[in-house]
Write a protein that holds these residues in place. Structure first.
Motif, PDB file in Angstrom:
ATOM      1  N   LYS A  41      28.331 -73.786 -66.218  1.00 25.44           N
ATOM      2  CA  LYS A  41      27.100 -74.551 -66.395  1.00 25.44           C
ATOM      3  C   LYS A  41      26.117 -73.684 -67.172  1.00 25.44           C
ATOM      4  N   LYS A  65      22.537 -70.883 -57.272  1.00 24.93           N
ATOM      5  CA  LYS A  65      23.245 -72.028 -57.849  1.00 24.93           C
ATOM      6  C   LYS A  65      22.276 -73.090 -58.374  1.00 24.93           C
ATOM      7  N   GLU A  94      21.339 -75.179 -61.308  1.00 29.56           N
ATOM      8  CA  GLU A  94      22.224 -75.580 -62.408  1.00 29.56           C
ATOM      9  C   GLU A  94      21.524 -76.176 -63.623  1.00 29.56           C
ATOM     10  N   ARG A 135      29.402 -70.970 -60.866  1.00 36.87           N
ATOM     11  CA  ARG A 135      29.131 -72.079 -61.784  1.00 36.87           C
ATOM     12  C   ARG A 135      28.793 -71.550 -63.179  1.00 36.87           C
TER      13      ARG A 135
END
Length: 422
Positions: free
Chosen positions: A322, A66, A68, A319
């Motif tokens: 993103k 994760k 980002e 995610r």
């Protein structure tokens, strides 16, 4: 569970054909990638510092961990020296990674994605799909990713709508195991049924599709190829009824007929089932599944919702919304990296024989990213001791006076008094 070399683990063990001497969670996950062919000198002839194999592993690790943004890449890579050692580099800047992922040929990642899917299929061989002879499903749909309009003019569709699409074929191998086995990236102007042309192939599974894939010519071609499908119909269509079937009494089925669709009357016969959902909305389905009853046809279509949950999962948990790039090839590459990360997570779940959710597995991968595999296994197998007696009725207690302290301003609802200026 992974164990030292020349020993095999018991419950939760990974396949014995994969012998791994290093033991951190992220190394174990990345070791599942069949990237041996990417070490070919021809593929890496112009790479000075980081091989294609290493580049892909960094981005898969970033997706699983994760990470980002590229500034976060810099921080994480400096923090995870063990990961950098495993990949074979001492340091690399996020700007270099950005350039490399934008320039990487997407066919390389597409090939790796297919190889990872093949690896996953070795763990789902005995899976027979859904019960009651429904079998495996292939749900086809597309999702979109919104991009910043100023930086992504190439993805412009209409005012306020700058997007790319990921056309997806999702395999439902069992009631709780589903995964994408093919994706097609596109800009936002490609229609769903155009993406479907590359996803709908001859198979023993049943294709499930929404109205965007309804096209009489295409449906007729599927019938000719003996492709099993359930697709929702849209609009008012000319029907020539050939035969009407009995509707189960007391069910939500409204109609079950064999018809020829279209004004020309040249289409092959097809079955049409109409049913009401819980809110009383009418759904009209066209199908080639003559072997199932109408209630089962309705249930097959209701399973289409699985792909909507899948899209929601990858956007929220991975995610995927993103984006790391605003260039076409960089976006396509991220699509494949996200799908590879999803499948690796599912492989870990299946190999460890965990009954926990995929979200739980991914959360633990992130939490124990650079911890040992044994610690990770202990975490996912942890069973809290039950100390609570469960919910019990508690008698109403008198309300205690709330103490606000001496700093806050506390008001009560009252009619505002207007004061006149004198």
């Amino acid at each position: 569970m992974f164990v030292p070399k020349n020993k095999l683990s018991t419950k939760g063990a990974l396949n014995s054909k994969i012998m791994i001497t290093v033991n951190t969670v992220i190394r174990q996950c990345l070791s599942l990638l069949p990237t041996e062919y990417l070490t070919c000198p021809i593929l890496n002839y112009d790479t000075k510092k980081l091989s294609i194999d290493g580049l892909i592993k960094i981005f898969v690790a970033a997706q699983l961990g994760k990470w980002e943004s590229y500034p976060e890449f810099d921080i994480k890579m400096r923090a995870h020296k063990d990961l950098m050692e495993y990949i074979g580099v001492e340091s690399i800047s996020s700007s270099q990674l950005s350039r490399r992922i934008n320039d990487l040929d997407t066919e390389i990642l597409q090939t790796l994605f297919f190889k990872v899917v093949k690896e996953l299929e070795s763990y789902t061989k005995g899976f027979v799909g859904l019960p009651r002879d429904v079998g495996k499903l292939r749900i086809v749909d597309a999702t979109h990713i919104k991009l910043p309009a100023v930086l992504s003019e190439w993805a412009y569709v209409t005012k306020g709508w700058t997007v790319v699409k990921m056309h997806t074929r999702l395999i439902v191998a069992s009631p709780d195991v589903h995964y994408p086995d093919k994706i097609v990236p596109s800009n936002g102007k490609v229609q769903d049924h155009e993406g479907g042309d590359l996803l709908i192939e001859e198979s023993d599974a049943t294709y499930v599709m929404d109205r965007g894939y309804m096209d009489l010519f295409r449906m007729n071609e599927w019938i000719k190829k003996a492709i099993k499908f359930v697709v929702r119909l849209r609009g008012k269509l000319v029907e020539r009824i050939l035969e009407e079937y009995e509707v189960p009494e007391g069910s939500n089925i409204q109609r079950d007929v064999k018809v020829i669709l279209g004004e020309s009357g040249k289409m092959n016969p097809i079955r049409v089932v109409e049913f009401l959902d819980e809110e009383g909305k009418v759904y009209r389905l066209a199908t080639t599944r003559w072997d199932l009853d109408a209630t089962e046809i309705a249930e097959i279509y209701k399973n289409r919702w699985i792909i909507e949950l899948f899209f929601k999962w990858i956007k929220q948990s991975l995610r995927y919304i993103k984006v790391w790039s605003t260039k076409p090839q960089g976006i396509w590459n991220q699509m494949f990296i996200a799908m590879i990360a999803y499948i690796l997570t599912l492989i870990v779940k299946l190999k460890t024989k965990s009954q926990k959710s995929l979200k739980f597995i991914l959360t633990n991968i992130r939490t124990y990213f650079d911890k040992t595999w044994e610690v990770f296994i202990t975490a996912i197998e942890f069973k809290p001791k039950k100390t609570s007696k469960g919910r019990q009725k508690i008698p109403d207690k008198p309300k205690k006076e709330i103490f606000y302290g001496s700093v806050a301003l506390i008001g009560e609802k009252k009619k505002r008094i207007k004061r006149k200026i004198k």
